[in-house]
Design a protein around this motif. Structure first.
Motif, mmCIF file in Angstrom:
data_model
loop_
_atom_site.group_PDB
_atom_site.id
_atom_site.type_symbol
_atom_site.label_atom_id
_atom_site.label_comp_id
_atom_site.label_asym_id
_atom_site.label_seq_id
_atom_site.Cartn_x
_atom_site.Cartn_y
_atom_site.Cartn_z
ATOM 1 N N PHE A 172 -12.372 -62.686 -1.056
ATOM 2 C CA PHE A 172 -11.215 -63.503 -1.420
ATOM 3 C C PHE A 172 -11.419 -63.965 -2.862
ATOM 4 N N PRO A 173 -11.027 -63.136 -3.834
ATOM 5 C CA PRO A 173 -11.324 -63.433 -5.243
ATOM 6 C C PRO A 173 -10.645 -64.717 -5.717
ATOM 7 N N LEU A 174 -11.323 -65.414 -6.607
ATOM 8 C CA LEU A 174 -10.748 -66.585 -7.259
ATOM 9 C C LEU A 174 -9.860 -66.110 -8.393
ATOM 10 N N PRO A 175 -8.592 -66.503 -8.441
ATOM 11 C CA PRO A 175 -7.733 -66.077 -9.543
ATOM 12 C C PRO A 175 -8.345 -66.413 -10.896
ATOM 13 N N GLY A 176 -8.403 -65.420 -11.784
ATOM 14 C CA GLY A 176 -8.949 -65.638 -13.119
ATOM 15 C C GLY A 176 -10.443 -65.467 -13.232
ATOM 16 N N MET A 177 -11.111 -64.997 -12.176
ATOM 17 C CA MET A 177 -12.567 -64.867 -12.267
ATOM 18 C C MET A 177 -12.932 -63.667 -13.139
ATOM 19 N N GLY A 178 -14.173 -63.688 -13.657
ATOM 20 C CA GLY A 178 -14.624 -62.668 -14.588
ATOM 21 C C GLY A 178 -14.875 -61.326 -13.927
ATOM 22 N N THR A 179 -15.202 -60.337 -14.761
ATOM 23 C CA THR A 179 -15.380 -58.970 -14.283
ATOM 24 C C THR A 179 -16.848 -58.568 -14.102
ATOM 25 N N MET A 180 -17.787 -59.357 -14.624
ATOM 26 C CA MET A 180 -19.206 -58.999 -14.483
ATOM 27 C C MET A 180 -19.660 -59.198 -13.046
ATOM 28 N N ARG A 181 -20.496 -58.258 -12.581
ATOM 29 C CA ARG A 181 -21.032 -58.295 -11.231
ATOM 30 C C ARG A 181 -22.521 -57.971 -11.271
ATOM 31 N N PRO A 182 -23.274 -58.351 -10.260
ATOM 32 C CA PRO A 182 -24.647 -57.852 -10.166
ATOM 33 C C PRO A 182 -24.616 -56.362 -9.869
ATOM 34 N N VAL A 183 -25.683 -55.657 -10.211
ATOM 35 C CA VAL A 183 -25.827 -54.255 -9.818
ATOM 36 C C VAL A 183 -26.853 -54.180 -8.706
ATOM 37 N N SER A 184 -26.691 -53.203 -7.834
ATOM 38 C CA SER A 184 -27.649 -53.037 -6.739
ATOM 39 C C SER A 184 -28.592 -51.884 -7.048
ATOM 40 N N ILE A 185 -29.813 -52.033 -6.593
ATOM 41 C CA ILE A 185 -30.864 -51.056 -6.839
ATOM 42 C C ILE A 185 -31.155 -50.352 -5.518
ATOM 43 N N GLU A 186 -30.896 -49.057 -5.486
ATOM 44 C CA GLU A 186 -31.022 -48.284 -4.259
ATOM 45 C C GLU A 186 -32.224 -47.350 -4.358
ATOM 46 N N THR A 187 -33.040 -47.326 -3.311
ATOM 47 C CA THR A 187 -34.151 -46.373 -3.231
ATOM 48 C C THR A 187 -33.820 -45.315 -2.191
ATOM 49 N N SER A 188 -34.469 -44.163 -2.300
ATOM 50 C CA SER A 188 -34.232 -43.086 -1.351
ATOM 51 C C SER A 188 -35.572 -42.511 -0.901
ATOM 52 N N PRO A 189 -35.806 -42.451 0.416
ATOM 53 C CA PRO A 189 -37.081 -41.899 0.897
ATOM 54 C C PRO A 189 -37.207 -40.403 0.626
ATOM 55 N N THR A 190 -36.089 -39.740 0.308
ATOM 56 C CA THR A 190 -36.152 -38.290 0.078
ATOM 57 C C THR A 190 -36.397 -37.941 -1.378
ATOM 58 N N THR A 191 -36.354 -38.936 -2.274
ATOM 59 C CA THR A 191 -36.583 -38.660 -3.691
ATOM 60 C C THR A 191 -38.065 -38.420 -3.955
ATOM 61 N N VAL A 192 -38.369 -37.380 -4.710
ATOM 62 C CA VAL A 192 -39.755 -37.057 -5.023
ATOM 63 C C VAL A 192 -40.331 -38.098 -5.976
ATOM 64 N N ARG A 193 -41.478 -38.672 -5.619
ATOM 65 C CA ARG A 193 -42.150 -39.667 -6.451
ATOM 66 C C ARG A 193 -43.145 -38.976 -7.368
ATOM 67 N N ALA A 194 -43.144 -39.343 -8.623
ATOM 68 C CA ALA A 194 -44.188 -38.937 -9.552
ATOM 69 C C ALA A 194 -44.927 -40.206 -9.953
ATOM 70 N N HIS A 195 -45.337 -40.312 -11.222
ATOM 71 C CA HIS A 195 -45.973 -41.555 -11.672
ATOM 72 C C HIS A 195 -44.884 -42.514 -12.150
ATOM 73 N N ASP A 196 -43.928 -42.775 -11.298
ATOM 74 C CA ASP A 196 -42.853 -43.713 -11.621
ATOM 75 C C ASP A 196 -42.232 -44.201 -10.321
ATOM 76 N N VAL A 197 -41.275 -45.127 -10.454
ATOM 77 C CA VAL A 197 -40.545 -45.646 -9.297
ATOM 78 C C VAL A 197 -39.081 -45.277 -9.485
ATOM 79 N N PRO A 198 -38.619 -44.207 -8.834
ATOM 80 C CA PRO A 198 -37.236 -43.751 -9.016
ATOM 81 C C PRO A 198 -36.259 -44.555 -8.160
ATOM 82 N N VAL A 199 -35.142 -44.932 -8.739
ATOM 83 C CA VAL A 199 -34.094 -45.664 -8.037
ATOM 84 C C VAL A 199 -32.741 -45.204 -8.570
ATOM 85 N N SER A 200 -31.685 -45.621 -7.895
ATOM 86 C CA SER A 200 -30.335 -45.489 -8.429
ATOM 87 C C SER A 200 -29.787 -46.879 -8.655
ATOM 88 N N ILE A 201 -29.144 -47.068 -9.795
ATOM 89 C CA ILE A 201 -28.493 -48.347 -10.096
ATOM 90 C C ILE A 201 -27.011 -48.178 -9.800
#
Length: 372
Positions: A172-201
Protein backbone atom coordinates in the motif's frame (compact mmCIF):
# COMPACT_ATOMS: atom_id res chain seq x y z
CA UNK A 1 22.54 -26.21 13.16
CA UNK A 2 18.94 -26.67 12.02
CA UNK A 3 15.76 -27.05 13.96
CA UNK A 4 12.10 -27.29 12.97
CA UNK A 5 9.96 -24.44 14.19
CA UNK A 6 6.89 -25.38 16.18
CA UNK A 7 4.78 -23.27 13.82
CA UNK A 8 4.76 -24.19 10.17
CA UNK A 9 7.11 -27.18 10.38
CA UNK A 10 9.80 -25.49 8.28
CA UNK A 11 13.53 -25.42 9.02
CA UNK A 12 15.00 -22.46 10.84
CA UNK A 13 18.68 -21.77 11.26
CA UNK A 14 20.76 -21.02 14.33
CA UNK A 15 23.19 -18.17 13.81
CA UNK A 16 25.53 -16.67 16.38
CA UNK A 17 23.99 -18.95 19.00
CA UNK A 18 20.55 -17.35 18.62
CA UNK A 19 17.52 -19.20 17.26
CA UNK A 20 15.68 -17.42 14.46
CA UNK A 21 12.23 -18.88 14.03
CA UNK A 22 10.80 -18.79 10.53
CA UNK A 23 7.19 -19.48 9.61
CA UNK A 24 5.27 -19.31 6.39
CA UNK A 25 2.12 -17.51 7.46
CA UNK A 26 0.64 -14.60 5.53
CA UNK A 27 3.14 -12.19 7.02
CA UNK A 28 6.09 -14.46 6.12
CA UNK A 29 7.72 -13.79 9.45
CA UNK A 30 7.90 -15.02 13.00
CA UNK A 31 4.56 -14.20 14.67
CA UNK A 32 4.87 -11.55 17.40
CA UNK A 33 4.14 -13.91 20.34
CA UNK A 34 6.96 -16.24 19.26
CA UNK A 35 9.34 -13.36 18.54
CA UNK A 36 8.66 -11.89 21.97
CA UNK A 37 9.25 -15.24 23.60
CA UNK A 38 12.57 -15.49 21.73
CA UNK A 39 13.47 -12.08 23.16
CA UNK A 40 12.41 -13.20 26.63
CA UNK A 41 14.77 -16.17 26.32
CA UNK A 42 17.67 -13.72 26.09
CA UNK A 43 16.96 -12.02 29.38
CA UNK A 44 18.32 -14.56 31.89
CA UNK A 45 21.68 -14.52 30.11
CA UNK A 46 21.76 -11.46 27.83
CA UNK A 47 24.08 -11.43 24.81
CA UNK A 48 27.02 -9.16 24.09
CA UNK A 49 27.98 -6.70 26.81
CA UNK A 50 24.59 -6.85 28.53
CA UNK A 51 25.60 -9.94 30.49
CA UNK A 52 25.77 -8.32 33.90
CA UNK A 53 25.61 -5.20 36.06
CA UNK A 54 23.78 -2.06 35.01
CA UNK A 55 23.82 -3.07 31.36
CA UNK A 56 21.90 -6.26 32.12
CA UNK A 57 19.36 -4.31 34.17
CA UNK A 58 18.97 -1.77 31.36
CA UNK A 59 18.67 -4.53 28.74
CA UNK A 60 16.00 -6.42 30.64
CA UNK A 61 13.83 -3.50 31.69
CA UNK A 62 14.07 -1.88 28.26
CA UNK A 63 12.86 -5.09 26.60
CA UNK A 64 10.06 -5.45 29.16
CA UNK A 65 8.94 -1.89 28.43
CA UNK A 66 9.20 -2.45 24.68
CA UNK A 67 7.06 -5.58 24.92
CA UNK A 68 4.41 -3.88 27.04
CA UNK A 69 4.26 -0.73 24.90
CA UNK A 70 4.10 -2.56 21.57
CA UNK A 71 1.59 -5.00 23.04
CA UNK A 72 -0.55 -2.09 24.21
CA UNK A 73 -0.35 -0.59 20.71
CA UNK A 74 -2.21 -3.64 19.40
CA UNK A 75 -5.21 -2.67 21.52
CA UNK A 76 -5.72 0.82 20.06
CA UNK A 77 -6.40 2.21 16.60
CA UNK A 78 -4.41 4.57 14.37
CA UNK A 79 -5.37 7.65 16.41
CA UNK A 80 -3.08 6.60 19.31
CA UNK A 81 -1.08 3.68 17.92
CA UNK A 82 2.03 5.61 16.77
CA UNK A 83 2.61 7.00 20.27
CA UNK A 84 2.87 3.55 21.80
CA UNK A 85 4.66 2.02 18.81
CA UNK A 86 7.41 4.62 18.69
CA UNK A 87 8.12 4.54 22.42
CA UNK A 88 8.14 0.75 22.32
CA UNK A 89 10.81 0.81 19.61
CA UNK A 90 12.68 3.56 21.44
CA UNK A 91 12.95 1.37 24.55
CA UNK A 92 14.07 -1.56 22.41
CA UNK A 93 16.85 0.71 21.14
CA UNK A 94 18.14 0.94 24.69
CA UNK A 95 18.37 -2.85 24.81
CA UNK A 96 20.26 -2.83 21.51
CA UNK A 97 22.72 -0.28 22.89
CA UNK A 98 23.19 -2.21 26.13
CA UNK A 99 24.07 -5.39 24.21
CA UNK A 100 26.37 -3.74 21.65
CA UNK A 101 29.76 -5.41 21.80
CA UNK A 102 31.73 -2.42 20.52
CA UNK A 103 30.14 0.15 22.84
CA UNK A 104 31.81 1.05 26.12
CA UNK A 105 30.12 1.33 29.50
CA UNK A 106 30.41 5.12 29.20
CA UNK A 107 28.58 5.29 25.86
CA UNK A 108 25.70 2.81 25.87
CA UNK A 109 23.14 4.93 27.73
CA UNK A 110 20.72 6.66 25.35
CA UNK A 111 19.26 10.10 26.05
CA UNK A 112 16.90 12.20 23.98
CA UNK A 113 15.34 11.26 20.65
CA UNK A 114 18.26 12.49 18.55
CA UNK A 115 15.92 13.30 15.67
CA UNK A 116 13.44 16.05 14.85
CA UNK A 117 10.71 16.72 12.29
CA UNK A 118 10.27 19.66 9.99
CA UNK A 119 7.18 21.88 10.03
CA UNK A 120 4.15 19.64 10.62
CA UNK A 121 1.05 21.74 10.04
CA UNK A 122 1.64 21.98 6.31
CA UNK A 123 1.37 18.20 5.99
CA UNK A 124 -2.41 18.60 5.63
CA UNK A 125 -1.73 20.19 2.24
CA UNK A 126 1.46 18.45 1.11
CA UNK A 127 0.78 14.90 2.34
CA UNK A 128 2.80 12.83 4.78
CA UNK A 129 5.53 11.98 2.25
CA UNK A 130 6.79 15.58 2.31
CA UNK A 131 7.32 15.76 6.09
CA UNK A 132 11.04 15.76 6.84
CA UNK A 133 13.12 14.25 9.63
CA UNK A 134 16.69 15.20 10.53
CA UNK A 135 19.34 13.80 12.83
CA UNK A 136 20.11 16.26 15.65
CA UNK A 137 23.78 15.26 15.86
CA UNK A 138 23.41 13.82 19.33
CA UNK A 139 20.95 11.66 21.22
CA UNK A 140 19.50 8.19 20.79
CA UNK A 141 19.03 8.13 17.01
CA UNK A 142 22.52 9.47 16.39
CA UNK A 143 24.13 6.99 18.77
CA UNK A 144 22.25 4.01 17.39
CA UNK A 145 23.22 4.96 13.85
CA UNK A 146 26.84 4.98 14.96
CA UNK A 147 26.50 1.63 16.77
CA UNK A 148 24.89 0.06 13.68
CA UNK A 149 27.24 1.69 11.15
CA UNK A 150 24.19 3.14 9.43
CA UNK A 151 22.85 6.39 7.99
CA UNK A 152 21.89 8.99 10.60
CA UNK A 153 20.05 11.45 8.28
CA UNK A 154 22.36 14.48 8.57
CA UNK A 155 20.17 16.29 6.01
CA UNK A 156 16.43 16.90 6.23
CA UNK A 157 14.95 13.82 4.57
CA UNK A 158 11.32 13.43 3.44
CA UNK A 159 9.44 10.56 5.03
CA UNK A 160 8.53 9.47 1.51
CA UNK A 161 12.18 8.66 0.77
CA UNK A 162 12.37 6.40 3.83
CA UNK A 163 9.01 4.72 3.30
CA UNK A 164 10.02 3.03 0.05
CA UNK A 165 13.10 1.50 1.68
CA UNK A 166 10.99 -0.80 3.87
CA UNK A 167 9.87 -3.74 1.70
CA UNK A 168 6.85 -4.48 3.87
CA UNK A 169 5.24 -1.13 3.11
CA UNK A 170 5.16 -1.53 -0.68
CA UNK A 171 1.77 -3.25 -0.89
CA UNK A 172 0.00 0.00 0.00
CA UNK A 173 2.34 2.75 -1.26
CA UNK A 174 2.40 6.16 0.38
CA UNK A 175 1.49 8.81 -2.22
CA UNK A 176 4.63 10.72 -3.18
CA UNK A 177 7.12 8.20 -1.81
CA UNK A 178 10.57 7.91 -3.40
CA UNK A 179 11.78 5.39 -5.96
CA UNK A 180 14.87 4.00 -4.19
CA UNK A 181 14.54 0.47 -2.83
CA UNK A 182 16.84 -2.03 -1.13
CA UNK A 183 18.33 -4.70 -3.40
CA UNK A 184 18.21 -8.37 -2.52
CA UNK A 185 21.20 -10.67 -2.65
CA UNK A 186 20.41 -14.12 -3.99
CA UNK A 187 22.66 -17.18 -3.73
CA UNK A 188 22.33 -20.36 -5.76
CA UNK A 189 23.49 -23.82 -4.64
CA UNK A 190 24.03 -24.77 -8.30
CA UNK A 191 26.50 -21.96 -9.03
CA UNK A 192 30.10 -23.12 -9.28
CA UNK A 193 32.24 -21.65 -6.48
CA UNK A 194 35.81 -20.58 -7.13
CA UNK A 195 37.88 -18.34 -4.85
CA UNK A 196 34.95 -15.95 -4.54
CA UNK A 197 31.37 -15.69 -3.29
CA UNK A 198 29.03 -15.56 -6.32
CA UNK A 199 25.59 -13.98 -5.92
CA UNK A 200 22.93 -12.25 -7.97
CA UNK A 201 21.85 -8.74 -7.06
CA UNK A 202 18.13 -8.36 -7.67
CA UNK A 203 16.16 -5.11 -7.74
CA UNK A 204 18.11 -3.16 -10.36
CA UNK A 205 15.87 -0.82 -12.41
CA UNK A 206 14.96 -2.26 -15.79
CA UNK A 207 15.79 0.96 -17.60
CA UNK A 208 19.49 0.43 -16.89
CA UNK A 209 19.56 -2.57 -19.24
CA UNK A 210 20.78 -2.40 -22.83
CA UNK A 211 18.45 -4.06 -25.32
CA UNK A 212 20.33 -5.36 -28.32
CA UNK A 213 18.65 -4.91 -31.71
CA UNK A 214 17.35 -7.93 -33.58
CA UNK A 215 19.35 -10.16 -35.90
CA UNK A 216 21.83 -8.41 -38.10
CA UNK A 217 22.73 -5.78 -35.52
CA UNK A 218 26.03 -3.90 -35.61
CA UNK A 219 28.61 -5.56 -33.30
CA UNK A 220 30.19 -2.17 -32.57
CA UNK A 221 26.83 -0.76 -31.54
CA UNK A 222 26.24 -3.75 -29.26
CA UNK A 223 29.70 -3.42 -27.72
CA UNK A 224 29.09 0.25 -27.00
CA UNK A 225 25.60 -0.45 -25.63
CA UNK A 226 26.83 -3.15 -23.24
CA UNK A 227 29.73 -0.95 -22.11
CA UNK A 228 27.27 1.83 -21.24
CA UNK A 229 25.03 -0.68 -19.46
CA UNK A 230 28.02 -1.75 -17.36
CA UNK A 231 28.70 1.85 -16.32
CA UNK A 232 25.04 2.51 -15.48
CA UNK A 233 24.90 -0.53 -13.21
CA UNK A 234 28.17 0.44 -11.52
CA UNK A 235 26.81 3.93 -10.84
CA UNK A 236 23.58 2.47 -9.43
CA UNK A 237 25.32 -0.02 -7.12
CA UNK A 238 27.69 2.69 -5.88
CA UNK A 239 24.67 3.98 -3.92
CA UNK A 240 24.81 0.79 -1.81
CA UNK A 241 27.99 1.16 0.25
CA UNK A 242 27.74 -2.16 2.07
CA UNK A 243 28.23 -3.94 -1.27
CA UNK A 244 31.72 -2.53 -1.67
CA UNK A 245 34.29 -4.82 -3.23
CA UNK A 246 31.95 -6.67 -5.60
CA UNK A 247 33.04 -7.54 -9.13
CA UNK A 248 31.11 -8.46 -12.26
CA UNK A 249 31.48 -12.12 -13.06
CA UNK A 250 31.84 -11.22 -16.76
CA UNK A 251 35.19 -9.66 -17.73
CA UNK A 252 35.48 -6.22 -19.35
CA UNK A 253 34.33 -6.14 -22.95
CA UNK A 254 31.55 -8.69 -22.35
CA UNK A 255 27.86 -8.31 -21.44
CA UNK A 256 27.49 -8.33 -17.66
CA UNK A 257 24.57 -10.77 -17.69
CA UNK A 258 21.92 -8.26 -16.59
CA UNK A 259 18.50 -9.83 -17.17
CA UNK A 260 14.90 -9.07 -16.29
CA UNK A 261 13.15 -10.74 -13.34
CA UNK A 262 9.59 -9.57 -12.74
CA UNK A 263 9.44 -5.78 -12.54
CA UNK A 264 13.18 -5.31 -12.07
CA UNK A 265 16.48 -6.82 -13.19
CA UNK A 266 19.27 -8.82 -11.63
CA UNK A 267 22.96 -9.16 -12.37
CA UNK A 268 25.50 -11.84 -11.37
CA UNK A 269 28.45 -10.52 -9.32
CA UNK A 270 30.92 -11.93 -6.82
CA UNK A 271 33.00 -10.89 -3.84
CA UNK A 272 36.62 -12.09 -3.96
CA UNK A 273 37.46 -14.55 -1.21
CA UNK A 274 41.07 -15.52 -1.86
CA UNK A 275 41.97 -18.92 -0.50
CA UNK A 276 38.48 -19.27 0.95
CA UNK A 277 39.64 -17.00 3.76
CA UNK A 278 36.12 -16.55 5.08
CA UNK A 279 33.06 -18.75 5.22
CA UNK A 280 30.48 -17.72 2.65
CA UNK A 281 27.97 -16.67 5.32
CA UNK A 282 30.60 -14.43 6.93
CA UNK A 283 31.14 -12.64 3.62
CA UNK A 284 27.40 -12.23 3.13
CA UNK A 285 26.98 -10.95 6.70
CA UNK A 286 29.53 -8.19 6.03
CA UNK A 287 27.73 -6.99 2.93
CA UNK A 288 24.04 -7.51 3.69
CA UNK A 289 21.39 -7.42 6.40
CA UNK A 290 19.39 -10.59 6.95
CA UNK A 291 15.78 -9.45 6.90
CA UNK A 292 12.83 -11.50 8.14
CA UNK A 293 14.67 -14.78 7.86
CA UNK A 294 14.34 -15.24 4.13
CA UNK A 295 15.99 -12.20 2.52
CA UNK A 296 19.45 -10.73 2.45
CA UNK A 297 19.15 -7.04 1.64
CA UNK A 298 21.51 -4.17 0.96
CA UNK A 299 20.25 -0.64 1.58
CA UNK A 300 21.24 2.55 -0.25
CA UNK A 301 22.63 5.75 1.24
CA UNK A 302 19.95 8.15 2.43
CA UNK A 303 19.64 11.57 4.01
CA UNK A 304 23.00 12.92 2.92
CA UNK A 305 24.88 10.17 4.79
CA UNK A 306 27.74 8.10 3.43
CA UNK A 307 26.53 5.02 5.30
CA UNK A 308 23.63 2.79 4.20
CA UNK A 309 20.15 2.95 5.65
CA UNK A 310 19.24 0.36 8.29
CA UNK A 311 15.71 -1.05 8.77
CA UNK A 312 15.78 -0.52 12.56
CA UNK A 313 16.50 3.19 12.04
CA UNK A 314 14.05 3.50 9.13
CA UNK A 315 11.26 2.27 11.38
CA UNK A 316 12.53 4.55 14.17
CA UNK A 317 12.42 7.65 11.94
CA UNK A 318 9.01 6.88 10.43
CA UNK A 319 7.33 5.99 13.73
CA UNK A 320 8.90 9.01 15.40
CA UNK A 321 7.41 11.30 12.73
CA UNK A 322 3.98 9.68 13.05
CA UNK A 323 4.09 9.90 16.84
CA UNK A 324 5.00 13.60 16.72
CA UNK A 325 2.07 14.32 14.44
CA UNK A 326 -0.31 12.33 16.63
CA UNK A 327 0.95 13.97 19.83
CA UNK A 328 1.48 17.60 18.86
CA UNK A 329 -0.77 18.06 15.81
CA UNK A 330 -3.85 15.94 16.54
CA UNK A 331 -5.95 17.91 14.03
CA UNK A 332 -3.44 17.19 11.27
CA UNK A 333 -3.11 13.57 12.35
CA UNK A 334 -6.88 13.13 12.39
CA UNK A 335 -7.03 14.43 8.84
CA UNK A 336 -4.23 12.13 7.63
CA UNK A 337 -5.85 8.96 9.01
CA UNK A 338 -9.38 9.77 7.80
CA UNK A 339 -9.88 6.79 5.51
CA UNK A 340 -12.84 8.49 3.78
CA UNK A 341 -10.88 11.59 2.82
CA UNK A 342 -7.11 11.10 3.02
CA UNK A 343 -5.14 9.38 0.22
CA UNK A 344 -2.46 8.66 2.86
CA UNK A 345 -4.76 6.86 5.31
CA UNK A 346 -4.59 3.31 3.93
CA UNK A 347 -0.79 3.43 3.73
CA UNK A 348 -0.54 4.75 7.30
CA UNK A 349 -2.87 2.03 8.61
CA UNK A 350 -0.83 -0.63 6.82
CA UNK A 351 2.44 0.81 8.14
CA UNK A 352 1.25 0.75 11.75
CA UNK A 353 -0.15 -2.77 11.41
CA UNK A 354 3.07 -4.07 9.87
CA UNK A 355 5.18 -2.38 12.54
CA UNK A 356 3.52 -4.29 15.35
CA UNK A 357 4.01 -7.63 13.58
CA UNK A 358 7.55 -7.06 12.31
CA UNK A 359 9.31 -5.11 15.04
CA UNK A 360 9.73 -7.93 17.60
CA UNK A 361 11.70 -10.03 15.10
CA UNK A 362 13.65 -7.00 13.83
CA UNK A 363 14.57 -6.11 17.42
CA UNK A 364 15.77 -9.68 17.98
CA UNK A 365 17.92 -9.70 14.83
CA UNK A 366 19.37 -6.27 15.56
CA UNK A 367 20.37 -7.32 19.08
CA UNK A 368 22.05 -10.43 17.67
CA UNK A 369 23.92 -8.37 15.09
CA UNK A 370 25.39 -5.88 17.59
CA UNK A 371 26.08 -8.49 20.27
CA UNK A 372 28.48 -10.34 17.97
Amino acid sequence: MVRVDAVGGRPATMQRGVVYGQTYLDLNTTPPPIAWQMLRMLRADPPGRAGGGDRKKTFNMALEQAEQLLGAALTVGPAARPLLAFYGLSQAGRAVAAAAQTVSNNEYRLEGHGIRTGEMQGVMNTGLAALTVTDQGKGSFTKLANFLGAASLPEATPIGELWGLLPDLSRFPLPGMGTMRPVSIETSPTTVRAHDVPVSIRGIPQDLAYTAPGSGGDPDVDASGYAEERQRVIAFLDRYPSLTGWEFRAPDGNPIGLHLVGNAAEVPVAWPNAGYGEAEDEVLDRHTIEYRGYQRLAFPVVGGASEPAHPFLLWWAILYALSMLARYEPKVWGSLININESPDAAAIEHCLEQALHLLPELIHRTIAAVAG
